[in-house]
Design a protein around this motif. Structure first.
Motif, mmCIF file in Angstrom:
data_model
loop_
_atom_site.group_PDB
_atom_site.id
_atom_site.type_symbol
_atom_site.label_atom_id
_atom_site.label_comp_id
_atom_site.label_asym_id
_atom_site.label_seq_id
_atom_site.Cartn_x
_atom_site.Cartn_y
_atom_site.Cartn_z
ATOM 1 N N LYS A 43 -6.452 10.028 47.069
ATOM 2 C CA LYS A 43 -6.396 10.293 45.428
ATOM 3 C C LYS A 43 -6.855 8.801 44.417
ATOM 4 N N ILE A 44 -6.641 7.874 44.798
ATOM 5 C CA ILE A 44 -7.349 6.383 44.233
ATOM 6 C C ILE A 44 -8.863 6.942 43.795
ATOM 7 N N GLU A 45 -9.330 6.978 45.577
ATOM 8 C CA GLU A 45 -10.576 7.030 45.139
ATOM 9 C C GLU A 45 -11.812 7.995 43.932
ATOM 10 N N PRO A 46 -11.315 9.250 43.782
ATOM 11 C CA PRO A 46 -11.541 9.590 43.299
ATOM 12 C C PRO A 46 -11.400 9.293 41.678
ATOM 13 N N LEU A 47 -10.013 8.334 41.538
ATOM 14 C CA LEU A 47 -10.272 7.672 40.195
ATOM 15 C C LEU A 47 -10.714 6.824 40.113
ATOM 16 N N LEU A 48 -10.901 6.137 40.967
ATOM 17 C CA LEU A 48 -11.871 5.111 41.050
ATOM 18 C C LEU A 48 -13.173 4.957 41.152
ATOM 19 N N SER A 49 -14.183 6.359 41.741
ATOM 20 C CA SER A 49 -15.116 6.787 40.901
ATOM 21 C C SER A 49 -15.434 6.876 39.576
ATOM 22 N N VAL A 50 -14.615 7.316 38.980
ATOM 23 C CA VAL A 50 -14.905 8.017 37.508
ATOM 24 C C VAL A 50 -14.960 6.739 37.091
#
Length: 229
Positions: A71-78
């Motif tokens: 879940k952190i991965e797509p947040l980090l991408s943003v």
């Protein structure tokens, strides 16, 4: 459905509501992402259930940690796409000769972690330009230059992720709140080895110090913001 559903009683919910807890702090205009202690020592080098994961690292949270990483991965991408700052407070490798004290007494297992355990999890590892903040204590603020970095970057909102919900995340959230930052905790981006402690701390932080939201809502808000200049 909040993470604490089924853990916190209706009576407890009523008590917090009657005290006026739980107002929304909201987002400011200049967010930063904290990724706290997402290292192999807290998730393991492979995706395994808790009791299997701790055979590698006794400090691992196992599969719940990996679920949060996903879940952190797509947040980090943003954050990267928007040009918003990303900071990595993390526990540095321990020197048994000099890093004793209270931590070694309370959590002796942390003193025997190998070098791999202190590496950042690859799929959300730092890139050039991210801020690395080694720390010796739970809060990302205590004994580190985090506040100075946030002032330099003009940050007014912290999105706090990582490990553990009841420990380093909570202590960082309360310090951020005390320093007058707006604080957002995506509840599916933090993790803890104890499910009850995880749920209770999210509920309490939401009542007093932070807005606890699903990462999907956080991402939606971030996507609507202007890209950093």
């Amino acid at each position: 459905m909040p993470s604490w559903t089924g853990v916190i009683t209706e009576e407890e919910e009523r008590r917090y509501a009657s005290a006026g807890f739980g107002g929304a702090g909201g987002f400011g205009k200049h967010p930063a992402l904290l990724i706290i202690d997402v290292q192999y020592r807290t998730v393991g080098t492979e995706r395994k259930p808790y009791w299997d994961a701790i055979k590698e690292y006794p400090t691992s949270c196992g599969d719940v940690g990996w679920a949060a990483v996903d879940k952190i991965e797509p947040l980090l991408s943003v954050f990267r796409a928007k040009g918003f700052p990303v900071l990595y407070p993390h526990v540095a490798p321990k020197n048994a000769a000099t890093d004793g004290g209270r931590l070694a007494q309370k959590i002796p297992s942390i003193m025997g972690i190998d070098a791999k355990g202190y590496e950042f999890v690859e799929q959300i590892a730092p890139l050039k330009g991210d801020v690395l903040l080694p720390k010796k204590h739970p809060s990302a603020f205590f004994g580190t230059p985090l506040t100075s970095h946030l002032i330099d970057l003009g940050v007014d909102t912290l999105v706090v992720t990582g490990c553990t919900t009841s420990g380093c995340v909570r202590s960082s959230v309360t310090d951020a709140f005390a320093l007058n930052f707006k604080v957002i905790v995506p509840d599916d981006c933090v993790y803890d080895r104890a499910p009850t402690s995880h749920a209770v701390n999210l509920w309490d932080m939401n009542g007093k110090y932070a807005d606890v939201l699903p990462s999907s809502e956080v991402i939606e808000t971030l996507n609507a913001m202007e890209t950093a200049s």
